[in-house]
Design an enzyme around this catalytic site. Structure first.
Site, mmCIF file in Angstrom:
data_model
loop_
_atom_site.group_PDB
_atom_site.id
_atom_site.type_symbol
_atom_site.label_atom_id
_atom_site.label_comp_id
_atom_site.label_asym_id
_atom_site.label_seq_id
_atom_site.Cartn_x
_atom_site.Cartn_y
_atom_site.Cartn_z
ATOM 1 C CE LYS A 145 -13.603 -3.283 5.229
ATOM 2 N NZ LYS A 145 -13.821 -4.723 5.360
ATOM 3 N N GLY A 183 -16.024 -4.471 1.854
ATOM 4 C CA GLY A 183 -15.162 -3.377 1.430
ATOM 5 C C GLY A 183 -15.907 -2.372 0.578
ATOM 6 C CD GLU A 205 2.769 -0.698 5.124
ATOM 7 O OE1 GLU A 205 3.385 -1.286 4.203
ATOM 8 O OE2 GLU A 205 3.348 0.002 5.973
HETATM 9 P P1 NAD Z 1 -8.118 -6.682 -0.382
HETATM 10 O O1 NAD Z 1 -7.487 -5.498 -0.989
HETATM 11 O O2 NAD Z 1 -9.057 -7.492 -1.172
HETATM 12 O O3 NAD Z 1 -8.925 -6.292 0.950
HETATM 13 C C1 NAD Z 1 -8.317 -5.593 2.017
HETATM 14 C C2 NAD Z 1 -9.381 -4.837 2.781
HETATM 15 O O4 NAD Z 1 -9.910 -3.815 1.937
HETATM 16 C C3 NAD Z 1 -10.567 -5.689 3.239
HETATM 17 O O5 NAD Z 1 -10.958 -5.292 4.528
HETATM 18 C C4 NAD Z 1 -11.634 -5.320 2.216
HETATM 19 O O6 NAD Z 1 -12.950 -5.496 2.699
HETATM 20 C C5 NAD Z 1 -11.331 -3.862 1.980
HETATM 21 N N1 NAD Z 1 -11.860 -3.312 0.726
HETATM 22 C C6 NAD Z 1 -12.150 -3.967 -0.427
HETATM 23 N N2 NAD Z 1 -12.635 -3.105 -1.339
HETATM 24 C C7 NAD Z 1 -12.652 -1.874 -0.764
HETATM 25 C C8 NAD Z 1 -13.040 -0.571 -1.212
HETATM 26 N N3 NAD Z 1 -13.508 -0.366 -2.429
HETATM 27 N N4 NAD Z 1 -12.900 0.462 -0.355
HETATM 28 C C9 NAD Z 1 -12.404 0.282 0.876
HETATM 29 N N5 NAD Z 1 -12.039 -0.941 1.367
HETATM 30 C C10 NAD Z 1 -12.156 -1.994 0.546
HETATM 31 O O7 NAD Z 1 -6.909 -7.569 0.173
HETATM 32 P P2 NAD Z 1 -6.974 -9.022 0.816
HETATM 33 O O8 NAD Z 1 -7.243 -9.989 -0.279
HETATM 34 O O9 NAD Z 1 -7.865 -9.009 2.003
HETATM 35 O O10 NAD Z 1 -5.469 -9.193 1.346
HETATM 36 C C11 NAD Z 1 -4.428 -9.648 0.566
HETATM 37 C C12 NAD Z 1 -3.633 -8.484 -0.013
HETATM 38 O O11 NAD Z 1 -3.136 -7.676 1.040
HETATM 39 C C13 NAD Z 1 -2.409 -8.926 -0.784
HETATM 40 O O12 NAD Z 1 -2.297 -8.188 -1.968
HETATM 41 C C14 NAD Z 1 -1.260 -8.603 0.140
HETATM 42 O O13 NAD Z 1 -0.014 -8.401 -0.485
HETATM 43 C C15 NAD Z 1 -1.757 -7.394 0.826
HETATM 44 N N6 NAD Z 1 -1.053 -7.217 2.108
HETATM 45 C C16 NAD Z 1 -0.126 -6.209 2.243
HETATM 46 C C17 NAD Z 1 0.570 -6.074 3.431
HETATM 47 C C18 NAD Z 1 1.597 -4.993 3.646
HETATM 48 O O14 NAD Z 1 1.897 -4.689 4.793
HETATM 49 N N7 NAD Z 1 2.161 -4.395 2.618
HETATM 50 C C19 NAD Z 1 0.338 -6.956 4.472
HETATM 51 C C20 NAD Z 1 -0.604 -7.962 4.293
HETATM 52 C C21 NAD Z 1 -1.298 -8.069 3.105
#
Ligand code: NAD
Length: 471
Positions: free
Chosen positions: A169, A202, A244
């Site tokens: 997803k 999400g 992650e």
């Molecule tokens: P996010 O957490 O808003 O979304 C990530 C994914 O989760 C999206 O596909 C979203 O649709 C999905 N999602 C949202 N709510 C959900 C739910 N309730 N259940 C299941 N899935 C759900 O993150 P973002 O804004 O897309 O990305 C930025 C964040 O990602 C930052 O905090 C960044 O640090 C983190 N990030 C971490 C790494 C790592 O490897 N540690 C790498 C890149 C980004």
């Protein structure tokens, strides 16, 4: 206009059951560039069912066949490199230096995983037991928008190597990039149902997948807040999880560091991917004894970090992905001033000469105290905090005084000293003097940056379960 109205299930591009549409934007112009039809919970079910059907045969494929599949996946992604680059630039606004790294890397992860698989032994003898490493089952990958196809490829490579099937997803904001990468992966002709890709919200598709009884493992990259929600849901069915999550990484400049090396590296790490990187080194820790010199050098060096149109090769900072993200970053710049930090560079509003696009000025705050919110919370934009420290002990304390633990950097002219400091840093990865990337090394965080590791043998084993057979 891109009209994206297909998801990928059972080896085919199919119409989603979901009938909601979401707009897609070019963040450099703020113009709408397309729409995507979002999958729903019913589509999530269909995708899991396809992965479940595919699992028995796929989990028993000989290792050599899966190595061959990984090579085919690499070739299929490498062939479309320029389309991937165009999509990432248009939909995400990534600057050239980030694209130049991430486009080839997306394909290369398949080759690296093939190499890991070649030397991996799925059986071992422990005392009188025959221990077999078995694939996890039906797995789910959920990815963010900040390097969409890179995360898809990384997670899929480990699942394929392990013999697990997968439902992916991707972020709903990355549909153009997802379409291109899906076409690439499809061209590799894997057995039907081995991977399935459902773009959706999400809260709708992500939630359905994380609660699904037939899913045994989730690998998630995204924010700590979402990760927490997923872990809670996953606990109901005892799914295995790899998380992650976010970061607030320190870049520690030790007193004996060569500033000609350290200062440009510190800024490159802080402004990586326009600051929209989990590993971005957003806290710069500088010794009081050299603080003014470091301030002056940063003020000068930041001029090399031009913000603007991602088509311009000299640009190193592209736009924020969305209006929401732009507003959020602006609010943190305001907050920094309210908290009493001083602007060394940048500030609120767009960079000079740019009247549209979600661009942020490369911003450095100085005189920051590690208790300030700008030093504690992930901003996810080009906003850095310069924090003074007294001595090595104080630097280590400040570096570790964070909820996160993803990555850290240490700069010193004495490698033994740098290693000694690294040994005491609470982070999943510590980079000394800007050392080169090692693709087979484990990647992942401590504390609220998550748990579990990706890449190389640790990444492979995250998709395996040991089974002991005695007698
Ligand atoms: P996010 O957490 O808003 O979304 C990530 C994914 O989760 C999206 O596909 C979203 O649709 C999905 N999602 C949202 N709510 C959900 C739910 N309730 N259940 C299941 N899935 C759900 O993150 P973002 O804004 O897309 O990305 C930025 C964040 O990602 C930052 O905090 C960044 O640090 C983190 N990030 C971490 C790494 C790592 O490897 N540690 C790498 C890149 C980004």
């Amino acid at each position: 206009m891109h009209i994206i109205d297909r998801i990928y299930i059972d080896g085919a591009f199919v119409e989603p059951h979901g009938d909601q549409w979401a707009p897609l934007f070019n963040p450099a112009t703020e113009e709408q560039i397309g729409t995507v039809r979002l999958a729903d919970a019913h589509d999530a079910d269909r995708a899991v069912a396809a992965a479940k059907r595919a699992f028995p045969a796929f989990s028993n494929t000989p290792k050599e066949e899966r190595i061959d599949m990984l090579h085919r996946l690499h070739a299929a992604v490498a062939t479309r490199a320029s389309d991937l680059i165009d999509a990432m630039r248009e939909e995400y606004g990534a600057p050239s230096n980030f694209i130049d790294f991430s486009a080839p890397r997306a394909g290369n992860v398949f080759l690296e995983m093939a190499k890991t698989l070649e030397s991996y032994d799925f059986r071992r003898r422990i005392g009188s037991a025959d221990v077999q490493m078995r694939p996890s089952g039906v797995t789910v990958a959920i990815t963010p928008w900040n390097s969409n196809y890179g995360f898809i490829c990384g997670k899929l490579s480990a699942a394929i190597a392990a013999g697990a099937t997968m439902v992916i997803k991707p972020s709903e904001m990355s549909a153009v990039q997802t379409r291109v990468i899906t076409e690439c992966l499809h061209a590799a002709s894997l057995p039907e149902g081995v991977f399935n890709i459902v773009t959706g919200d999400g809260a709708v598709v992500g939630s359905a997948l994380t609660a699904h009884r037939d899913v045994s493992k989730i690998t998630f990259t995204g924010s700590t807040a979402t990760g927490r929600r997923i872990v809670r849901t996953a606990a109901e069915t005892m799914k295995r999880v790899t998380m992650e999550l976010g970061g607030k990484s320190p870049s520690i400049i030790l007193e004996d560091a060569d500033l000609d090396v350290a200062v440009p590296q510190v800024l490159a790490a802080g402004f990586l991917n326009s600051g929209q990187a989990c590993i971005a080194g957003t806290r710069i820790l500088a010794p009081e004894s050299r603080f003014e010199d470091i301030e002056a050098r940063l003020r000068e060096a930041v001029k090399d970090f031009k913000a603007g149109e991602p088509n311009d090769k000299s640009v190193r900072i592209g736009p924020m992905v969305s209006q929401k993200q732009w507003d959020r970053v602006q609010s943190y710049i305001r907050l920094g001033r309210e908290e009493g930090a001083t602007l060394l560079a940048g500030g609120e509003g767009r960079p000079e000469g740019l009247s549209r696009g979600w661009f942020v000025q490369p911003t450095i705050f100085t005189g920051v105290n590690n208790d300030m919110r700008i030093a504690r919370e992930e901003i996810f934009g080009p906003v850095l905090s310069l924090i003074p420290y007294r001595d090595e002990e104080d630097a280590i304390t400040i570096a570790n005084d964070t909820d996160y633990g993803l990555q850290a950097q240490v700069f010193s002219s004495d490698i033994t000293r740098a290693r000694r400091v690294a040994d005491r840093i609470e982070a999943g990865r510590v980079i000394l003097n800007g050392a080169q990337h090692e693709p087979l090394a484990p990647f992942g965080g401590l504390k609220q940056s998550g748990f579990g590791r990706e890449f190389g043998v640790f990444g492979l084993e995250a998709f395996l379960e040991p089974r002991a057979v005695l007698g």
